[in-house]
Design an enzyme around this catalytic site. Structure first.
Site, PDB file in Angstrom:
ATOM      1  N   SER A  61       0.844  -1.195   0.000  1.00  0.00           N
ATOM      2  CA  SER A  61       0.000   0.000   0.000  1.00  0.00           C
ATOM      3  C   SER A  61       0.876   1.240   0.000  1.00  0.00           C
ATOM      4  O   SER A  61       1.826   1.323   0.768  1.00  0.00           O
ATOM      5  CB  SER A  61      -0.901  -0.010   1.232  1.00  0.00           C
ATOM      6  OG  SER A  61      -1.663   1.168   1.275  1.00  0.00           O
ATOM      7  N   CYS A  62       0.587   2.194  -0.886  1.00  0.00           N
ATOM      8  CA  CYS A  62       1.344   3.446  -0.921  1.00  0.00           C
ATOM      9  C   CYS A  62       0.382   4.627  -0.861  1.00  0.00           C
ATOM     10  O   CYS A  62      -0.815   4.445  -1.032  1.00  0.00           O
ATOM     11  CB  CYS A  62       2.206   3.520  -2.179  1.00  0.00           C
ATOM     12  SG  CYS A  62       1.244   3.564  -3.705  1.00  0.00           S
ATOM     13  N   PRO A  63       0.887   5.831  -0.586  1.00  0.00           N
ATOM     14  CA  PRO A  63      -0.008   6.970  -0.350  1.00  0.00           C
ATOM     15  C   PRO A  63      -0.994   7.263  -1.487  1.00  0.00           C
ATOM     16  O   PRO A  63      -2.175   7.423  -1.234  1.00  0.00           O
ATOM     17  CB  PRO A  63       0.954   8.135  -0.155  1.00  0.00           C
ATOM     18  CG  PRO A  63       2.220   7.514   0.294  1.00  0.00           C
ATOM     19  CD  PRO A  63       2.305   6.190  -0.375  1.00  0.00           C
TER      20      PRO A  63
ATOM     21  N   THR B   3       2.007   0.633  -5.139  1.00  0.00           N
ATOM     22  CA  THR B   3       1.317  -0.487  -4.513  1.00  0.00           C
ATOM     23  C   THR B   3       1.419  -1.728  -5.392  1.00  0.00           C
ATOM     24  O   THR B   3       1.708  -2.831  -4.921  1.00  0.00           O
ATOM     25  CB  THR B   3      -0.171  -0.129  -4.332  1.00  0.00           C
ATOM     26  OG1 THR B   3      -0.247   1.030  -3.513  1.00  0.00           O
ATOM     27  CG2 THR B   3      -0.939  -1.272  -3.688  1.00  0.00           C
TER      28      THR B   3
END
Lengths: 147, 452
Positions: free
Chosen positions: B8-10, B16
């Site tokens: 998961s990334c921002p 992701t």
């Protein structure tokens, strides 16, 4: 999965003039803007740079995927550029980036588009796909690299 | 050997998925079985199930956002960023493989825990809603209390700071309380698409006067409606993009909204009328019985329709500033619920979460300000133990206040009115009544709540 809908001949350059990270981002945004996919260059650039602040999107292996989510974007799409000399993009492996995918996404992107972007992101992790991209001579080559 | 991973990334657009792919490629090379859950802008995909967790050796969290680690409790966790996964997926997997698997005894214990969690699935959803609601109650309640410090009726003067504080706390934060509760109950059940029907249902619960109990109903209804719609609606691939932006929000909100208005709204209005008439008839009878009933009503739904009926009735007895025994009993009964839960978080610390203990401190402040809503987060989290406890405490307080013949000449204000001359009749005994009710509620909750 129709990858083609994310790219356009109008948004491809095989000879980026930029020498720095910021110039590269500017040059890609300019293409995007001229193609009518962007309403506000500055606003989108801020979104892209803000993302870069978190950590560089230079994923190493010669590839960088600057991206931003901003309301100034007309529809989700990718702008593609190649730099022959390479550009220092603060990449993870410290090496210059040669291939650039500028991903622009509006605030309310539909899942279909996001799925295509995730598909393309996944593909970039494959050695053979990257090899084909490095050897790409024209727009068709870029599209075919993903198939 | 099976490894699990979450990426998961921002922004959730690219990294992701690159991290997920990198992990999958590396796992293939190493001959390891892997399942990667991606949490990107499309929501969670390829979700890890309890079955997966049971059969897994370790889990890799390649995340730059906050993800729920609790569900993996029992599994060794390798923590990393998406960057690490893209750069050196192999290394991460090797680290995960080298992790020690938990002992057999631990596994039995986990299995037990898991079965317990299954039974209390609804409880989990409720708690999610409550934890998002708490800050709204605290911020709003304290701002309202601050407004009272300028004088009980200071907010009625337009343009004053007191009016602004009341607007922010009451009109702003408090009006979001039930929508947030309902919205995040639904969010917990059905993920992002649950939020819209949940919050809209919550707003309607407020408008219909159904209070936070109506909000809980709206939240669960919204969550399960969305889950059901997701299951029954099958669209061709090309139209799938319409599901999260158009079809799910529209249909679920329509169904929940109509349900709230036609199924919940009617009975609530009827109950409200019936209660108002019934109280009018009661006022001729025994004062102590009336006190008990009003106390029970004040605590039952804390700002909901039953509470409002008792409060409105009490205010109507305040004819032209004339001190009223009923008003005194009602205010006392409205103060003890938050005070009682605050006391309970002090005497039975180990039975509350960290978050609840903090909320307990705020509840004390809200209690002395006669903001009964301060007890709602506790009641929503554990209604069958908390609501009876605060009802008993409030009934005792109101009955005592009636028995002591205490009176009150103003409709609101908590302890801030006590020093005002002539506002309270029988000040000392009135204080005693409030303290006894608080003790009753506090000790009853402490006794009923199970150890965590």
């Amino acid at each position: 999965m129709d990858i083609k809908m994310m790219f356009s001949k109008e948004r491809v350059s095989f000879d980026l003039k930029a020498r720095t990270k910021e110039e590269a981002i500017d040059e890609l945004i300019e293409m995007l803007y001229k193609d009518g996919k962007l309403k506000d260059k500055e606003s989108f650039k801020r979104a892209v740079l803000k993302r870069e602040e978190e950590f560089s999107t230079g994923i190493g292996m010669g590839i960088a995927i600057p991206h931003g989510k901003d309301s100034s974007v007309v529809e989700p799409c990718i702008t593609f550029g190649v730099s022959k000399n390479g550009i220092d993009f603060d990449s993870m492996d410290g090496k210059p980036a040669h291939i650039f995918f500028l991903i622009s996404v509006p605030e309310d992107a539909a899942d279909t588009h996001l799925h295509i972007l995730s598909f393309i992101s996944r593909k970039l992790m494959h050695e053979d796909v990257r090899q084909k991209l490095f050897n790409a001579k024209d727009f068709e080559d870029v599209i075919n690299a993903f198939n | 050997m099976k490894i699990l991973a979450v990426t998961s990334c921002p922004t959730g657009i690219a990294h992701t998925y690159m991290a997920a792919e990198a992990l999958q490629i590396a796992a293939k090379e190493l001959g390891v079985d892997i399942k990667v859950e991606t949490r990107g802008s499309v929501g969670a995909e390829n979700e890890i199930t309890n079955e997966d967790i049971k059969g897994a050796h370790a889990v890799i969290l390649a995340v730059d956002t906050k993800v729920d680690e609790e569900r993996f409790s029992g599994l060794p966790i390798v923590k990393a960023s998406v960057k690490d996964a893209i750069k050196d997926a192999k290394g991460l997997i090797q680290r995960a493989m080298a992790m020690e698997k938990k002992e057999y005894v631990d596994k039995v214990f986990e299995a037990k825990k898991e079965s317990k969690e299954k039974i209390t699935g609804a409880y989990k959803h409720l708690m999610t809603g409550v934890s998002y609601m708490i800050p709204f109650v605290v911020a709003g309640g304290i701002l309202i209390a601050l407004s009272f410090m300028f004088g009980i009726k200071a907010f009625e003067e337009k343009g004053t700071l007191a009016a602004a504080l009341m607007d922010i706390g009451g009109g702003g934060a408090f009006s979001l309380m039930v929508p947030i509760l309902a919205g995040f109950i639904a969010f917990s059940i059905a993920d992002r698409p649950g939020l819209v029907p949940g919050m809209v249902g919550g707003v309607l619960a407020g408008k219909l006067g159904a209070g936070f109990l109506g909000g809980i109903i709206a939240g669960f209804a919204a969550g399960y409606v969305v889950a059901w719609l997701k299951k029954v609606i099958k669209l061709p691939k090309t139209m799938e993009g319409l599901m999260p932006v158009l079809i799910l929000p529209l249909l679920s909100t329509l169904i929940v909204g109509l349900g709230m208005i036609y199924i919940i709204g009617g009975p609530v209005a009827a109950i409200n009328n019936a209660m108002a008439n019934w109280l009018k008839n009661m006022s001729g009878g025994s004062a102590i019985t009336l006190g008990i009933i009003l106390g029970l009503m004040m605590a039952f739904d804390m700002g909901g329709p039953v509470n409002k009926a008792a409060y409105t009735f009490a205010v109507s007895t305040l004819a032209a500033g004339q001190p009223s025994m009923i008003m005194a009993a009602v205010m006392a009964a409205g103060m003890t619920p938050p005070l009682g839960v605050a006391l309970a978080t002090l005497i039975a610390k180990d039975k509350f979460t960290e978050e609840e203990r903090e909320a307990g401190k705020a509840a004390f402040f809200l209690g002395i300000s006669f903001i009964t809503e301060g007890a709602i987060p506790f009641a929503a989290a554990d209604p069958f133990r908390i609501i009876p406890s605060i009802m008993v405490g409030s009934a005792v307080t109101a009955a005592l206040s009636m028995a002591f013949k205490c009176t009150l000449a103003v409709p609101h204000g908590g302890i801030f009115v006590l020093p005002i001359p002539n506002a309270v009749g029988g000040l000392f005994l009135y204080t005693i009544a409030i303290i006894i009710g608080t003790l009753v509620t506090g000790f009853m909750i402490s006794a009923l709540k199970p150890k965590r």
